[in-house]
Design a protein around this motif. Sequence first.
Motif: not given
Length: 412
Positions: A250-253, A304-307, A317-318, A325-326
Amino acid sequence: MKKKINKLLTKKQQEIYSEIGKKDWFILILHGAKRSGKTQLNNDLFLRELIRVRKIADMEKVEKPQYILAGFSKSTIYQNVLIELSSKYGIDFKFDKLGNFTLCGVYVVQVGHGKVDGLGRIRGMTAYGAYVNEASLANEQVFDEIRSRCSGRGARILCDTNPDNPEHWLKKEYIDNPTDRILSYKFTIFDNTFLDKRYLQSTIETTPAGMFTERNIYGNWVSGYGMVYKDFDSTIHFINDLRFKNFKRYIAGVDWGYGHYGAIVVFGITENNEYIMIDEVAETQKEIDWWANEAKKLDEKYPRLVFYCDSARVEHIDRFINDGLDARLASKKVIEGIEQVAILYKTCRLFIFEPIAKRFKEEIYSYVWKDNTSTDQVIKEYDDVMDAMRYAIYTDMKDSGGKIKTFRGDFI
């Protein structure tokens, strides 16, 4: 001899090679479709020019004539020119401490033309010619400096480029204003008769409609107009059942917003490399605490979601990272990203789970190209979910090797 040439050069390349040898030109521009043979021809002409320069230098008793080899960066010069020449002719380039080399008795200075700081490498020099690879990507000021530096006797400038916006300075000032000293030749993908027929057919079938087909297949300098994703079809790309979809990751934008919409979109990626948008959060007037809380809910929901996040707000983002969060910087190349998303629509590898796509439905048909501009731009309205999608898909594809498997089993 003719048979040997036919194995090295296409008919189009042979015609140009022969024709320019009969003229006294200053600038030669080969422009047109990707994979059409223009750079391969210019690479050969580059060698011919170095031999010619050496002869002129000998007549003028110049021991170390200089020549400019320019590209967007040194890495693109290496990839587009030097590796190709090394593979084709077995040339072993010996670089000095400045990254330059001597070939055919000519000292070749490598210059990155994508940024103004490339000017420093050529100021004050007298060049007997230049080869400008990917000329439309050049900073105009750097291109002008390269042109002015080519003041040695008989100097010539080779250029090759893919098409760009029709208002681009290279087209308006040079291609559209031919003279006896400025020559240009247009290529289509069909001019490259060495291309594998299966590859050619796959390329045609998987190139997005509109601007990308006009430029990449037919070599036309056209602007985008109307809807950006012309291949989107609600009857194909909306799905309403996820029960038989097995997601491997899974990925996220993430596109930050406050006065305008902010957006987080989540994609599940299947074993067949389909990208399916399965979640959407889009709101206005929300602080970072709210967004961080929504992101944590999604992180708990999808393993394991990557943003992939918009770099415009590094402090946000920080915050995501500090919350465990990744979160990573997204690649924000607009046209490249749009093209990648468009290819996925074209090849039926991108789908939207309709029940969650509230803001997506409001944006997809209103996400349009800006008219009357010299650069390729989309109108900055109805673009928040579209941007978040682009960040996720384009960055993920770069990180995972950048290859899409099409419905015919070909890789592009």
